[in-house]
Motif scaffolding. Structure first.
Motif, PDB file in Angstrom:
ATOM      1  N   LEU A  26       1.228  -1.090  -0.222  1.00 16.36           N
ATOM      2  CA  LEU A  26      -0.020  -0.059  -0.405  1.00 16.36           C
ATOM      3  C   LEU A  26       1.170   1.534  -0.251  1.00 16.36           C
ATOM      4  O   LEU A  26       0.438   2.226  -0.640  1.00 16.36           O
ATOM      5  CB  LEU A  26      -0.600  -0.036   1.326  1.00 16.36           C
ATOM      6  N   LEU A  27       1.702   0.832   0.905  1.00 15.51           N
ATOM      7  CA  LEU A  27       3.021   1.910   1.174  1.00 15.51           C
ATOM      8  C   LEU A  27       3.395   2.860  -0.355  1.00 15.51           C
ATOM      9  O   LEU A  27       3.961   3.836  -0.686  1.00 15.51           O
ATOM     10  CB  LEU A  27       3.613   1.967   2.037  1.00 15.51           C
ATOM     11  N   ASP A  28       4.061   1.417  -1.133  1.00 14.13           N
ATOM     12  CA  ASP A  28       4.765   1.661  -2.263  1.00 14.13           C
ATOM     13  C   ASP A  28       3.740   1.961  -3.101  1.00 14.13           C
ATOM     14  O   ASP A  28       4.367   3.084  -4.313  1.00 14.13           O
ATOM     15  CB  ASP A  28       5.603   0.614  -2.705  1.00 14.13           C
ATOM     16  N   TYR A  32      -2.220   5.618   0.539  1.00 13.94           N
ATOM     17  CA  TYR A  32      -2.350   6.262   2.592  1.00 13.94           C
ATOM     18  C   TYR A  32      -3.716   6.107   3.056  1.00 13.94           C
ATOM     19  O   TYR A  32      -3.741   5.662   3.995  1.00 13.94           O
ATOM     20  CB  TYR A  32      -1.465   7.375   2.224  1.00 13.94           C
ATOM     21  N   ARG A  33      -4.670   6.476   1.305  1.00 13.68           N
ATOM     22  CA  ARG A  33      -5.651   6.200   2.745  1.00 13.68           C
ATOM     23  C   ARG A  33      -5.888   5.252   3.300  1.00 13.68           C
ATOM     24  O   ARG A  33      -6.258   4.581   4.223  1.00 13.68           O
ATOM     25  CB  ARG A  33      -7.122   6.940   1.346  1.00 13.68           C
ATOM     26  N   LEU A  36      -4.516   4.550   6.007  1.00  7.21           N
ATOM     27  CA  LEU A  36      -4.692   4.700   7.632  1.00  7.21           C
ATOM     28  C   LEU A  36      -5.670   3.639   8.325  1.00  7.21           C
ATOM     29  O   LEU A  36      -6.193   3.154   9.117  1.00  7.21           O
ATOM     30  CB  LEU A  36      -5.975   6.315   7.224  1.00  7.21           C
ATOM     31  N   ASP A  37      -6.635   2.358   7.592  1.00  9.26           N
ATOM     32  CA  ASP A  37      -7.533   1.950   7.704  1.00  9.26           C
ATOM     33  C   ASP A  37      -6.796   0.761   8.533  1.00  9.26           C
ATOM     34  O   ASP A  37      -7.912   0.027   8.792  1.00  9.26           O
ATOM     35  CB  ASP A  37      -8.745   1.613   6.779  1.00  9.26           C
ATOM     36  N   LEU A  38      -5.624   0.740   8.027  1.00 12.89           N
ATOM     37  CA  LEU A  38      -4.814  -0.534   8.544  1.00 12.89           C
ATOM     38  C   LEU A  38      -4.708  -0.570  10.244  1.00 12.89           C
ATOM     39  O   LEU A  38      -4.233  -0.990  11.096  1.00 12.89           O
ATOM     40  CB  LEU A  38      -2.830  -0.674   8.178  1.00 12.89           C
TER      41      LEU A  38
END
Length: 165
Positions: A26-28, A32-33, A36-38
């Motif tokens: 997700l970060l790569d 980013y949204r 946040l859910d993680l």
């Protein structure tokens, strides 16, 4: 649980490793949204300066983000108003060397090594860190309670590390 094969067959450890690899993806992808859910609402994201720090609230950190600060960080990263965001580095994260630091019925602490290669304007920059994930398993899906990124060069002057997450 020193045997890697035994660890990977352990259900909560395998789920934690898959979760951490998914977070890196997700970060790569700069999603980013979804990142946040993680998080658990009570979770903290920490990048300490002192490599031996344990009381993060009482020490100086590159990042010490609760839910509100994580949301502001993501807003900054996605708004397009910051020059560092509009020309953000492309990243590739490799996360490995997973070990279980502790485990309870509804919580697992997983330590790992992370290498990030950030590419921007023809220059590749390497960041290496020991990472600690404390994951809550109470809701069926893991949620990050705490993530500590201990950069190996944290006591040096560092530039452009806002994307480390």
């Amino acid at each position: 649980m020193d045997d890697t094969n035994a660890l990977l067959s352990h259900a909560s450890f395998a789920k934690a490793v898959q979760f951490i690899w998914g977070e890196a993806e997700l970060l790569d992808r700069k999603n980013y949204r979804a990142w946040l859910d993680l998080w658990s609402p009570s979770g903290f994201y920490v990048v300490p300066i002192d490599p031996d720090a344990t009381d993060f609230a009482a020490t100086l950190n590159y990042a010490y983000d609760d839910q509100h600060m994580r949301e502001l960080r993501v807003q900054r990263l996605t708004s397009g108003y910051s020059p560092s965001v509009t020309d953000a580095a492309r990243t590739v994260r490799t996360v490995s060397r997973f070990t279980v630091a502790s485990e309870e019925a509804d919580m697992i602490d997983v330590h790992s090594a992370q290498v990030i290669v950030a590419y921007k304007r023809g220059v590749a920059t390497l960041f290496a860190a020991d990472v600690e994930h404390r994951l809550s398993l109470t809701s069926g899906e893991p949620r990050i309670e705490q993530k500590v990124v201990r950069l190996i060069d944290s006591t040096d002057a560092l530039n452009a590390i806002g994307f480390l997450l």
